[in-house]
Design a protein around this motif. Structure first.
Motif, short mmCIF file in Angstrom:
data_model
loop_
_atom_site.label_atom_id
_atom_site.label_comp_id
_atom_site.label_asym_id
_atom_site.label_seq_id
_atom_site.Cartn_x
_atom_site.Cartn_y
_atom_site.Cartn_z
N ALA A 131 0.81 -1.22 0.00
CA ALA A 131 0.00 0.00 0.00
C ALA A 131 0.84 1.27 0.00
O ALA A 131 0.49 2.25 -0.67
CB ALA A 131 -0.93 -0.01 1.21
N ILE A 132 1.94 1.27 0.73
CA ILE A 132 2.77 2.47 0.82
C ILE A 132 3.87 2.47 -0.24
O ILE A 132 4.02 3.43 -1.00
CB ILE A 132 3.38 2.61 2.23
N ASN A 133 4.62 1.36 -0.34
CA ASN A 133 5.77 1.34 -1.26
C ASN A 133 5.39 0.90 -2.67
O ASN A 133 5.84 1.49 -3.65
CB ASN A 133 6.87 0.47 -0.69
N GLY A 134 4.58 -0.14 -2.77
CA GLY A 134 4.18 -0.59 -4.11
C GLY A 134 3.44 0.47 -4.89
O GLY A 134 3.61 0.61 -6.10
N SER A 135 2.62 1.25 -4.19
CA SER A 135 1.81 2.27 -4.87
C SER A 135 2.64 3.48 -5.31
O SER A 135 2.19 4.26 -6.14
CB SER A 135 0.68 2.75 -3.95
N PHE A 136 3.84 3.62 -4.77
CA PHE A 136 4.65 4.81 -5.09
C PHE A 136 5.91 4.47 -5.89
O PHE A 136 6.24 5.19 -6.85
CB PHE A 136 5.07 5.53 -3.80
N PHE A 137 6.62 3.42 -5.53
CA PHE A 137 7.91 3.14 -6.17
C PHE A 137 7.71 2.30 -7.43
O PHE A 137 8.10 1.15 -7.52
CB PHE A 137 8.87 2.47 -5.18
N ASN A 138 7.07 2.94 -8.42
CA ASN A 138 6.79 2.29 -9.69
C ASN A 138 7.13 3.25 -10.83
O ASN A 138 7.25 4.46 -10.64
CB ASN A 138 5.33 1.85 -9.75
N THR A 139 7.32 2.70 -12.02
CA THR A 139 7.75 3.54 -13.14
C THR A 139 6.62 4.40 -13.69
O THR A 139 6.88 5.35 -14.43
CB THR A 139 8.37 2.70 -14.26
N HIS A 140 5.36 4.09 -13.37
CA HIS A 140 4.29 5.01 -13.77
C HIS A 140 4.48 6.35 -13.07
O HIS A 140 4.44 7.41 -13.71
CB HIS A 140 2.91 4.42 -13.40
N ARG A 141 4.68 6.31 -11.76
CA ARG A 141 4.94 7.56 -11.01
C ARG A 141 6.23 8.20 -11.49
O ARG A 141 6.31 9.41 -11.72
CB ARG A 141 4.99 7.25 -9.51
N MET A 142 7.28 7.39 -11.65
CA MET A 142 8.58 7.91 -12.06
C MET A 142 8.49 8.62 -13.41
O MET A 142 9.01 9.73 -13.59
CB MET A 142 9.57 6.74 -12.15
N LEU A 143 7.80 8.00 -14.37
CA LEU A 143 7.74 8.59 -15.71
C LEU A 143 6.90 9.86 -15.73
O LEU A 143 7.17 10.79 -16.50
CB LEU A 143 7.20 7.57 -16.71
#
Length: 572
Positions: free
Chosen positions: A547-559
């Motif tokens: 919920a905290i890390n999976g939802s944020f540390f992804n390339t969708h957010r990064m891109l």
């Protein structure tokens, strides 16, 4: 949405390695896998991107391990014709005053909505080239610095020319994923001079190129920053005094340093985690360096059992990774069931491959990184007697390792041998397996199938690290030194656990024995009792990891961050 045509594509992503799947063996590790994840998210988010890399027919290498753990390397051949489409266009580059002819092979990455990002693999293996020149696109990170510089001419200069030849004439941003691609600036500089009616470069050309370039630096490790003596650069590129004479092109007047070339000629520069941004600003004083923390492509790295759970309860998760925050409401028994399915797949595989005799009910620790000294893969075995005592008296553990050492990294190879020695020493008390030939398929299996993901770098050498992000997506808590991305993702006892105390204190206690002691304390006093005695609370940590890390540390957010901050492009 209407498919974006070649002419409309405005972002060119250059990377020395790109990991798209384990059958296309054009990656060695984190940098290439990140590139592949970036491209997948670009396809999902309809970013008008095209990507360039080299075609490595012999791959990186296939890893063999002797009985004592000594690594052997063999070519990792694959057949490009089975997986890629040959393009008819041809271009050439000049290397050592020779004409080297190039073709490209196309692979399309298709996103959730059908949008595609084309990836072009440059290939010098053509009959019109000399025997040696034909090998220039055969091996990833192979050969000596001469071979490497020739490869970087092909990637940078050849990549820009091939894009033009393929009809990608509307590129407004050239993104250099690490310094290997920095010679694309030379081709862009020549283009600026030509448009101005000049044959030689001048300083005003630099400004035109700088407006079009973005640079991501990935590591503070010196080996990650390619540099070539001026004599070799002149031999490969030609005299080119107009290029070498430009302000800032040569480092200390006598070295072609690809990192500094990229820094000098980019409008936007970033590190790959907040801490790495700080470290990079200290390393490269005088440059404005931002930070965009890496991520991973969620739909690629979530295991099959977890995909089924997410699809049932969070149906938009593939398109909207932020929605994984709703994992807080997942049924706990379903989550644990998915974890045990993933764990069984891994344990069965490990037992088939290594005859390790592991079982599914034992707390399983995973460690899979490139084998390099600073990553300290053997830190767990600093005090084997204490580790033995913990496993005997507190709760049983078993450990799964994987990872390759660079062929010329003797220290990294010795590190694997030390793990094998510990495996033998502890065989009566702790089952330990080392899986050879780490690749993307094994990475998916390990990051979803272990109970704890271990990471033990020596700060501040871990620029980001993405394996722990993959673990978090699969509900696997991290036990890690506070470096790279984990400084941002760590909430003690909520998303996982730290090794070595809080950030800031770490600098005062950076010795290996202190870190190892902290690691043993966390296992003995917190993690093992929680896993065996308070399973409900352990599952809560798994839930918060998603919920905290999976939802944020992804390339969708990064891109999205790159689109807003670096590309000046807003996704559809």
């Amino acid at each position: 949405m209407q498919q974006i045509t070649q002419v409309q594509r405005s972002i060119a992503y250059f990377s020395m390695e790109i990991g798209l799947n384990e059958r296309i063996r054009t990656y060695s590790g984190g940098l290439g896998v990140l590139a592949g994840d970036t491209i997948r998210s670009a396809a999902d988010l309809k970013v008008p991107m095209v990507a360039i890399t080299l075609l490595y027919r012999h791959g990186y290498f296939r890893q063999g391990l002797d009985a004592d753990g000594w690594q052997r390397e063999e070519p990792d051949d694959w057949v490009a014709e089975d997986l890629l489409q040959e393009m008819p266009q041809r271009i050439s580059v000049i290397i050592e005053e020779r004409t080297v002819h190039l073709r490209s092979w196309r692979y399309e990455v298709k996103g959730i909505g059908g949008h595609t990002v084309p990836v072009y693999f440059l290939d010098a293996d053509l009959p019109e080239n000399s025997d040696w020149d034909r090998t220039l696109t055969h091996s990833l990170y192979g050969g000596d610095e001469h071979y490497r510089l020739c490869q970087e001419v092909i990637l940078g200069v050849g990549g820009v020319r091939m894009l033009q030849e393929l009809g990608h004439t509307n590129i407004r941003t050239f993104h250099m994923n690490e310094g290997h691609a920095a010679l694309l600036t030379l081709e862009l500089l020549d283009g600026e001079a030509k448009r101005a009616g000049r044959e030689r470069l001048c300083e005003e050309d630099s400004e035109g190129v700088r407006k079009r370039c973005v640079f991501t630096t990935h590591t503070p490790v010196p080996a990650g920053h390619d540099k070539f003596p001026l004599e070799l650069a002149r031999k490969v590129l030609g005299e080119r005094d107009d290029f070498f004479g430009l302000e800032g092109v040569l480092y200390e007047g006598n070295t072609l340093n690809m990192t500094y070339l990229a820094l000098r000629l980019s409008r936007y520069i970033n590190g790959v985690a907040q801490k790495h941004g700080e470290v990079s600003r200290l390393m490269f004083a005088g440059y404005t360096i931002d930070a965009i923390t890496n991520g991973v492509h969620a739909a690629t790295w979530v295991s099959g059992p977890f995909r089924e759970v997410f699809d049932r309860h969070i149906p938009i998760w593939r398109k909207d990774n932020f929605s994984l925050r709703y994992a807080l409401s997942l049924p706990r028994e379903e989550l644990w069931g998915a974890h045990m399915q993933s764990k069984k797949l891994l344990i069965d595989f490990v037992n088939r491959e290594t005859d390790a005799g592991m079982d599914e009910d034992t707390l399983t620790i995973g460690f899979a990184r490139r084998s390099a000294i600073y990553k300290r893969g053997d830190l767990l075995f600093q005090d084997t007697e204490r580790l033995r005592k913990i496993s005997r008296e507190t709760g049983k553990i078993q450990v799964i390792f994987s990872g390759k050492a660079h062929p010329r990294d003797q220290g990294g190879k010795e590190l694997i041998k030390r793990i094998f020695q510990a495996k033998q020493e502890l065989k009566d008390d702790i089952r330990i397996a080392y899986i050879k030939d780490y690749n993307m398929a094994l990475g998916t299996m390990m990051t979803s199938g272990v109970d704890i993901w271990l990471n033990t770098p020596e700060p501040p050498m871990e620029a980001s690290g993405t394996s722990g992000m993959k673990a978090s997506l699969n509900g696997v808590p991290n036990l890690s030194v506070l470096d790279g991305w984990w400084i941002e993702g760590h909430i003690e006892g909520v998303t996982g656990w730290s090794i070595g105390g809080i950030d800031g204190q770490k600098e005062e206690h950076s010795d290996r024995a202190w870190d190892a002691s902290s690691l043993y304390d966390k296992l003995e006093q917190v993690i093992i009792p929680l896993f065996y005695g308070q399973r409900k609370q352990f599952i809560e940590v798994m839930i918060y990891s998603i919920a905290i890390n999976g939802s944020f540390f992804n390339t969708h957010r990064m891109l999205l961050e790159y689109a807003l901050n670096a590309y000046h492009y807003h996704t559809a």
